[in-house]
Motif scaffolding. Structure first.
Motif, PDB file in Angstrom:
ATOM      1  N   LEU A   1      12.713   9.385   9.016  1.00 53.73           N
ATOM      2  CA  LEU A   1      12.416   8.588   7.819  1.00 53.73           C
ATOM      3  C   LEU A   1      12.433   9.403   6.532  1.00 53.73           C
ATOM      4  O   LEU A   1      12.389   8.831   5.443  1.00 53.73           O
ATOM      5  CB  LEU A   1      11.021   7.957   7.960  1.00 53.73           C
ATOM      6  CG  LEU A   1      10.932   6.633   8.707  1.00 53.73           C
ATOM      7  CD1 LEU A   1       9.495   6.207   8.834  1.00 53.73           C
ATOM      8  CD2 LEU A   1      11.737   5.572   7.989  1.00 53.73           C
TER       9      LEU A   1
ATOM     10  N   ARG B   1      10.636   2.773   3.784  1.00 58.86           N
ATOM     11  CA  ARG B   1       9.168   2.896   3.850  1.00 58.86           C
ATOM     12  C   ARG B   1       8.502   1.729   3.131  1.00 58.86           C
ATOM     13  O   ARG B   1       7.523   1.162   3.617  1.00 58.86           O
ATOM     14  CB  ARG B   1       8.709   4.216   3.229  1.00 58.86           C
ATOM     15  CG  ARG B   1       8.872   5.411   4.143  1.00 58.86           C
ATOM     16  CD  ARG B   1       8.111   6.608   3.587  1.00 58.86           C
ATOM     17  NE  ARG B   1       8.271   7.759   4.430  1.00 58.86           N
ATOM     18  CZ  ARG B   1       7.565   7.991   5.529  1.00 58.86           C
ATOM     19  NH1 ARG B   1       6.652   7.117   5.916  1.00 58.86           N
ATOM     20  NH2 ARG B   1       7.753   9.066   6.243  1.00 58.86           N
TER      21      ARG B   1
ATOM     22  N   LEU C   1      10.765   7.075  13.092  1.00 58.48           N
ATOM     23  CA  LEU C   1      10.733   5.631  13.349  1.00 58.48           C
ATOM     24  C   LEU C   1      11.453   5.384  14.675  1.00 58.48           C
ATOM     25  O   LEU C   1      12.592   5.819  14.856  1.00 58.48           O
ATOM     26  CB  LEU C   1      11.450   4.877  12.223  1.00 58.48           C
ATOM     27  CG  LEU C   1      11.485   3.354  12.357  1.00 58.48           C
ATOM     28  CD1 LEU C   1      10.106   2.773  12.079  1.00 58.48           C
ATOM     29  CD2 LEU C   1      12.510   2.755  11.397  1.00 58.48           C
TER      30      LEU C   1
END
Length: 563
Positions: free
Chosen positions: A70, A77, A92
């Motif tokens: 991420l 996000r 993730l």
């Protein structure tokens, strides 16, 4: 960035675990080995349409799982936070299970979600070129964002100024329109309030009037009974024709106590107390006498009271139960009336503000549009150069910028990417151009031009080398290597030129097992990788080996230049 992916029971793949690295990741293997299935697996994991026919024969369900990094993906996000799927770390994990009964489950970091959520997350993570449904670049709604992101800091400042002005203009416009929309209602309310104020003021009601009138009417309605009771009470106090009253008896008692006090001083105070009681009762007797005089019955007065009460009751039904409630309503109505009568000035002020801001917005919009048109020309020029180098010189790209009637938060421009497949052929939206390898190369050219502006971290090119070879293959390999410096790139290829410049080389193969045909994926290094390149080159093995070594040296050189 895609870090790793696990596939279980998809098509002929019993189980596969693929690890990826930044840069260029390639998949090679014999035709029919199952390379495209892995791309389909990624597409399915990112919200693609599932089909029970994709489940490996004999398996109850298929499972797909992938881990993405991420870091730097602020847009994703924010989306995860909006969906209540916040991630504390930098990883993730997406998971999708499809059962033989057609029912499926989707997960984000072990939390269940919908297929739609997976698809939306996928838009932030991967562009799969070769599958229209996963290509943000082909969606006209995204073209304006691409063009703006392509712009210089100066363009970004013009965009910021425009958006700030738009927010102020929108607020003023909404306020003015709201005032305008309420005008009829405002006038109706003013008329009503004016009538109500006149009605209440004309009645001349005073505080406590209704309560007084109600008491007076009650006295008049019960006059006889009241007269007898008060008269008899008066007689009991003051005496009369029937005999002595309490006052007479108290007078006698006081006289007796005065005489006794001459013999005993202690009784003097008692005599004084009786005297004071006489005074109190005497006052009450006088008040009762006056009350009796006031009970004189006047039929006309009762009619007056009834009429006034009727008038005030009508007001009470509309404005409040008591006199005080009606007067309080009158004050509120006056205040509201004053407010509404002054709103016309406020509306006029909003109109002037909206017009002034609109003029400023038009200037900012014009500057922004001019900047976008310049960017459009530059982007088309760079993209067409990339297409030419990819031996697609006949294909032309352009960015169409058209002015819209209404201002939006992004400006007044509609932007679309268009392609002409050859000379004298009309331009069409990029989403309607050829499919397969040609489409992949066109989007590669666009991705190269937009490399720094494209926020999607992972690009997947399926069939990008279809129908090309020779020098074009070398150019394509160089361009894939170049764009992999900005994005993680994942591609299936039959060209050794591309495989040789990759950072990670994965081989896909099929083999016959005791349980049937299975597909295997493994990462190649050293001699294994060299042998795979020799296989891809074909022909004389010794010559192919020398050629493969030369390709690997070139790939190493390209990676060093890019690093």
């Amino acid at each position: 960035m895609l870090r790793e992916m696990r596939v279980r029971d998809l098509a002929l793949i019993r189980e596969a675990h693929l690890e990826f690295s930044p840069g260029l990741n390639v998949l090679t293997g014999e035709t029919g080995a199952g390379k495209t299935v892995l791309v389909e697996a990624l597409g399915l994991l990112l919200g693609g349409r599932g089909d029970i026919g994709m489940i490996r024969p004999g398996a109850e369900r298929l499972e797909l799982e992938a881990a993405f990094e991420l870091r730097g993906n602020d847009g994703l996000r924010r989306y995860l936070e909006e969906e209540g799927l916040e991630c504390e770390g930098e990883e993730l994990i997406l998971r999708r299970v499809l059962g033989g009964d057609g029912k499926g489950r989707c997960y984000v970091n072990d939390r269940m979600c919908t297929v739609g959520t997976l698809a939306r997350i996928g838009e932030f993570l991967v562009d799969i070129h070769g599958q229209h449904e996963h290509q943000r670049l082909l969606r006209s709604a995204a073209h304006l964002q691409y063009l703006d992101d392509y712009g210089s800091p100066g363009h970004q400042e013009r965009l910021r100024v425009y958006r700030a002005l738009h927010a102020r203009w929108h607020a003023a416009r909404e306020g003015y329109l709201q005032a305008g929309m309420d005008e009829a209602e405002r006038l109706r309310e003013i008329d009503l309030l004016r009538y109500q104020v006149r009605e209440i003021e004309a009645a001349g009601i005073r505080e406590g009037e209704m309560e007084e009138l109600l008491r007076e009417r009650k006295r008049m309605q019960n006059r006889e009974e009241l007269f007898v009771a008060v008269r008899d009470a008066h007689r009991r106090l003051a005496g009369g024709e029937d005999g002595e009253g309490a006052l007479d008896l108290l007078g006698e008692a006081e006289s007796l106590l005065r005489k006794a006090a001459a013999l005993d001083e202690e009784l003097t105070a008692r005599a004084g107390g009786v005297w004071e009681a006489q005074g109190v009762l005497s006052d009450i007797a006088h008040e009762l006498h006056a009350y009796l005089d006031a009970l004189a019955f006047e039929p006309s007065r009762l009619e007056e009271v009834e009429a006034r009460l009727h008038e005030l009751s009508r007001l009470a039904r509309k404005y409040g139960e008591r006199s005080g409630d009606i007067l309080a309503y009158l004050e509120r109505a006056k205040e509201r009336l004053e407010e509404l009568e002054g709103s016309e000035e406020k509306r006029e002020a909003l109109r002037r503000e909206e017009e002034a801001l609109r003029r400023e917005l038009e200037e900012a919009s014009s500057a922004l549009s001019a900047s976008r048109r310049a960017l459009a020309d530059e982007l088309a020029k760079v993209t067409n150069r990339e297409l030419s180098e990819l031996n697609m010189g006949g294909v032309r790209f352009r960015v169409r910028v058209e002015e819209e009637e209404e201002f939006s938060v992004a400006g007044r421009d509609a932007v679309s990417f268009e392609i002409s497949p050859g000379k004298d052929l009309p331009f069409r939206p990029v989403a309607r151009i050829a499919s397969g390898g040609e489409l992949s190369r066109i989007t590669l050219a666009l991705k190269l031009a937009l490399a720094r502006a494209d926020a999607v971290p992972t690009l997947v090119f399926d069939e990008i080398d279809a129908g090309i070879g020779g020098e074009t293959a070398d150019v394509l390999a160089e361009k894939l290597s170049r764009i992999s410096r900005y994005h993680q790139v994942f591609t299936i290829t039959h060209l050794p030129q591309i495989a040789a410049v990759s950072d990670v080389h994965l081989s896909v193969s099929k083999r016959q097992s005791r349980k049937g045909m299975v597909t295997e994926v493994r990462q190649l290094e050293g001699e294994e990788r060299l042998r795979e390149l020799v296989r891809m080159l074909g022909g004389d093995e010794s010559t192919a080996r020398q050629h493969a070594l030369s390709m690997l040296e070139r790939g190493s050189s390209l990676r060093e230049k890019a690093s």
